[in-house]
Design a protein around this motif. Sequence first.
Motif, PDB file in Angstrom:
ATOM      1  N   GLN A 110     -71.666  28.118  -7.055  1.00 46.05           N
ATOM      2  CA  GLN A 110     -70.789  26.951  -6.914  1.00 46.05           C
ATOM      3  C   GLN A 110     -71.143  25.901  -7.954  1.00 46.05           C
ATOM      4  N   LEU A 111     -70.142  25.451  -8.660  1.00 44.60           N
ATOM      5  CA  LEU A 111     -70.262  24.373  -9.637  1.00 44.60           C
ATOM      6  C   LEU A 111     -69.434  23.205  -9.125  1.00 44.60           C
ATOM      7  N   SER A 112     -70.062  22.069  -8.914  1.00 41.37           N
ATOM      8  CA  SER A 112     -69.328  20.917  -8.381  1.00 41.37           C
ATOM      9  C   SER A 112     -69.697  19.658  -9.148  1.00 41.37           C
ATOM     10  N   VAL A 113     -68.726  18.750  -9.254  1.00 40.52           N
ATOM     11  CA  VAL A 113     -68.916  17.463  -9.912  1.00 40.52           C
ATOM     12  C   VAL A 113     -68.454  16.384  -8.946  1.00 40.52           C
ATOM     13  N   PHE A 114     -69.352  15.453  -8.665  1.00 37.25           N
ATOM     14  CA  PHE A 114     -69.083  14.352  -7.739  1.00 37.25           C
ATOM     15  C   PHE A 114     -69.059  13.055  -8.521  1.00 37.25           C
ATOM     16  N   ASN A 115     -68.116  12.167  -8.194  1.00 36.49           N
ATOM     17  CA  ASN A 115     -68.111  10.833  -8.807  1.00 36.49           C
ATOM     18  C   ASN A 115     -67.499   9.826  -7.847  1.00 36.49           C
ATOM     19  N   THR A 116     -67.989   8.611  -7.930  1.00 43.02           N
ATOM     20  CA  THR A 116     -67.428   7.533  -7.123  1.00 43.02           C
ATOM     21  C   THR A 116     -66.144   7.040  -7.778  1.00 43.02           C
ATOM     22  N   VAL A 117     -65.205   6.565  -6.960  1.00 41.05           N
ATOM     23  CA  VAL A 117     -63.933   6.036  -7.454  1.00 41.05           C
ATOM     24  C   VAL A 117     -63.612   4.756  -6.696  1.00 41.05           C
ATOM     25  N   GLU A 118     -62.665   3.996  -7.234  1.00 43.71           N
ATOM     26  CA  GLU A 118     -62.249   2.777  -6.543  1.00 43.71           C
ATOM     27  C   GLU A 118     -61.563   3.119  -5.229  1.00 43.71           C
TER      28      GLU A 118
ATOM     29  N   GLY B 287     -69.523   1.061 -13.326  1.00 40.78           N
ATOM     30  CA  GLY B 287     -70.896   1.252 -12.866  1.00 40.78           C
ATOM     31  C   GLY B 287     -71.041   2.384 -11.876  1.00 40.78           C
ATOM     32  N   GLY B 288     -70.137   3.359 -11.961  1.00 42.49           N
ATOM     33  CA  GLY B 288     -70.085   4.437 -10.976  1.00 42.49           C
ATOM     34  C   GLY B 288     -71.203   5.453 -11.121  1.00 42.49           C
ATOM     35  N   ARG B 289     -71.244   6.340 -10.140  1.00 41.19           N
ATOM     36  CA  ARG B 289     -72.286   7.380 -10.071  1.00 41.19           C
ATOM     37  C   ARG B 289     -71.621   8.746 -10.188  1.00 41.19           C
ATOM     38  N   ILE B 290     -72.170   9.582 -11.056  1.00 34.80           N
ATOM     39  CA  ILE B 290     -71.644  10.929 -11.291  1.00 34.80           C
ATOM     40  C   ILE B 290     -72.770  11.926 -11.082  1.00 34.80           C
ATOM     41  N   GLU B 291     -72.492  12.958 -10.300  1.00 29.08           N
ATOM     42  CA  GLU B 291     -73.510  13.967 -10.002  1.00 29.08           C
ATOM     43  C   GLU B 291     -72.925  15.362 -10.228  1.00 29.08           C
ATOM     44  N   LEU B 292     -73.670  16.164 -10.976  1.00 32.59           N
ATOM     45  CA  LEU B 292     -73.279  17.554 -11.206  1.00 32.59           C
ATOM     46  C   LEU B 292     -74.223  18.468 -10.435  1.00 32.59           C
ATOM     47  N   SER B 293     -73.664  19.495  -9.831  1.00 33.63           N
ATOM     48  CA  SER B 293     -74.472  20.412  -9.026  1.00 33.63           C
ATOM     49  C   SER B 293     -74.097  21.859  -9.365  1.00 33.63           C
ATOM     50  N   LEU B 294     -75.130  22.677  -9.529  1.00 39.46           N
ATOM     51  CA  LEU B 294     -74.945  24.111  -9.744  1.00 39.46           C
ATOM     52  C   LEU B 294     -75.937  24.837  -8.855  1.00 39.46           C
ATOM     53  N   LYS B 295     -75.418  25.672  -7.951  1.00 40.08           N
ATOM     54  CA  LYS B 295     -76.294  26.380  -7.028  1.00 40.08           C
ATOM     55  C   LYS B 295     -75.666  27.699  -6.615  1.00 40.08           C
ATOM     56  N   LYS B 296     -76.526  28.577  -6.129  1.00 41.19           N
ATOM     57  CA  LYS B 296     -76.086  29.879  -5.661  1.00 41.19           C
ATOM     58  C   LYS B 296     -75.852  29.823  -4.164  1.00 41.19           C
ATOM     59  N   GLN B 297     -74.745  30.414  -3.712  1.00 43.43           N
ATOM     60  CA  GLN B 297     -74.404  30.475  -2.293  1.00 43.43           C
ATOM     61  C   GLN B 297     -74.073  31.913  -1.925  1.00 43.43           C
TER      62      GLN B 297
ATOM     63  N   GLY C 128     -62.798   8.391   0.911  1.00 41.60           N
ATOM     64  CA  GLY C 128     -61.772   7.704   0.155  1.00 41.60           C
ATOM     65  C   GLY C 128     -62.301   6.882  -0.996  1.00 41.60           C
ATOM     66  N   LYS C 129     -63.631   6.891  -1.183  1.00 38.71           N
ATOM     67  CA  LYS C 129     -64.270   6.141  -2.261  1.00 38.71           C
ATOM     68  C   LYS C 129     -65.031   7.058  -3.215  1.00 38.71           C
ATOM     69  N   SER C 130     -64.881   8.336  -3.039  1.00 42.01           N
ATOM     70  CA  SER C 130     -65.564   9.297  -3.902  1.00 42.01           C
ATOM     71  C   SER C 130     -64.714  10.555  -4.008  1.00 42.01           C
ATOM     72  N   LEU C 131     -65.017  11.343  -5.025  1.00 38.29           N
ATOM     73  CA  LEU C 131     -64.272  12.578  -5.255  1.00 38.29           C
ATOM     74  C   LEU C 131     -65.249  13.681  -5.647  1.00 38.29           C
ATOM     75  N   ARG C 132     -65.085  14.828  -5.012  1.00 44.40           N
ATOM     76  CA  ARG C 132     -65.901  15.990  -5.356  1.00 44.40           C
ATOM     77  C   ARG C 132     -64.949  17.157  -5.655  1.00 44.40           C
ATOM     78  N   ILE C 133     -65.098  17.694  -6.839  1.00 45.09           N
ATOM     79  CA  ILE C 133     -64.339  18.886  -7.229  1.00 45.09           C
ATOM     80  C   ILE C 133     -65.324  20.030  -7.356  1.00 45.09           C
ATOM     81  N   ALA C 134     -65.103  21.075  -6.582  1.00 46.31           N
ATOM     82  CA  ALA C 134     -66.035  22.208  -6.515  1.00 46.31           C
ATOM     83  C   ALA C 134     -65.305  23.488  -6.902  1.00 46.31           C
ATOM     84  N   ALA C 135     -65.930  24.245  -7.790  1.00 49.93           N
ATOM     85  CA  ALA C 135     -65.410  25.551  -8.201  1.00 49.93           C
ATOM     86  C   ALA C 135     -66.409  26.617  -7.795  1.00 49.93           C
TER      87      ALA C 135
END
Length: 414
Positions: free
Chosen positions: A342-350, A327-337, A403-410
């Motif tokens: 920056q392209l980032s993907v966030f998701n909740t983890v155990e 039942g986790g939450r996943i968020e994708l983000s694309l924005k100019k800096q 410690g309950k979520s992960l964000r990978i940003a490129a």
Amino acid sequence: MIRTLRSKLILASMLSLLLVLTVIFGTVGILNYRKILADADSILAILQENDGNFPVGKHPEGENFSGEPAPKGNRLFSPELPYETRYFSTFLTSDGTVISVNTGKIAAVDTQTAMEYAQSVFAAGDSRGFVEDYRYVMYPSGEEVHIIFLDYGREMNSFRTFLFTSAGVGLIGLAAVLLLLIVLSGGIVKPFAENYEKQKQFITDAGHELKTPLTIIDADAEVLEMDIGENEWLQDIQHQTKRLAQLTNSLILLSRMEEQPQVEKIEFPLSDMVQETLETFQALAKTQNKTLSGQIEPMLSMTGDEKAIQQLLGILLDNAVKYSDEGGRIELSLKKQKNAVQLSVFNTVEAISKEDLSHLFDRFYRADKSRNSGTGGYGLGLSIAASIVSSHKGKITASSPDGKSLRIAATFPL
């Protein structure tokens, strides 16, 4: 990779040499400066004891001004010291008014200049110090204040010459070592380069060699299935064959990506591509009872390999869907800096630890707490993602604030 290793070797060697030279020349300089101060203060102490003059009288060789045995070769105890030393002194009242000036032992300072020096020292209030290249001592003499100035310009010039010479020699030495390292470092890293190339060649050759038997095994399993019908053992063979084929393809792709060939730079609509890829994962996330949303800045474009960037996004979204919690939450983000996108993907983890974060982009690494064997992953996806980002001169990071979520940003330069 080899070029990076060679650069790091040169940088580490140069920094180490710079540190050693700084410590050596710095220590010698400090000791030299302290010796200059000690000698100047010793001469001022003699003048202070005699109210601004050297004691009058004969000084037999081997004796100091107090008549005690003196070290041989020490200028401070030489009978020539009164004739070599240039100094002047002033007397002031307790409120700073100059009473008298004695400039008989120096030609470079006149009475007016001596008064200005004395008043500036009195205003500062320090009992010892420097005014330009004149070392001074200020002390009470009865109801008056006596300031003695010792000309130490020659010694200070010698000290400054030493500093400049040391800096010059150090820079020349650094430049010489840098040239030698540039010439010799290629031979130092050559064995590593050869082993690395052999490793890549082995992976590529082995991958191609494995493709043929895997294809034959899969074809034979299909033929048997047609003859004897569906069978759980045949299905398991076909499933594992596909897994091996995927693993082989991933290893070959990773080996090629690490060679970092010239990326075909074509401008493409990044925002549109990200939006389309996001929509393809919506159904997959929904079937697993997970929420997938995106914040995509419109009209963004970048120059690079569109297929590789699309593969990167697919890897990040696939990992997020696979390894997020129930039942986790996943968020994708694309924005100019500024000058980057920056392209980032966030998701909740155990749960995820700091140790996991530091190894996420390593080959075959899988965090047991969040990546179980049932997901079907190999631990190569993020390694491929990192290679894609590196080939586009970008930067990829992994973070977890709680410690309950992960964000990978490129991040890619524009």
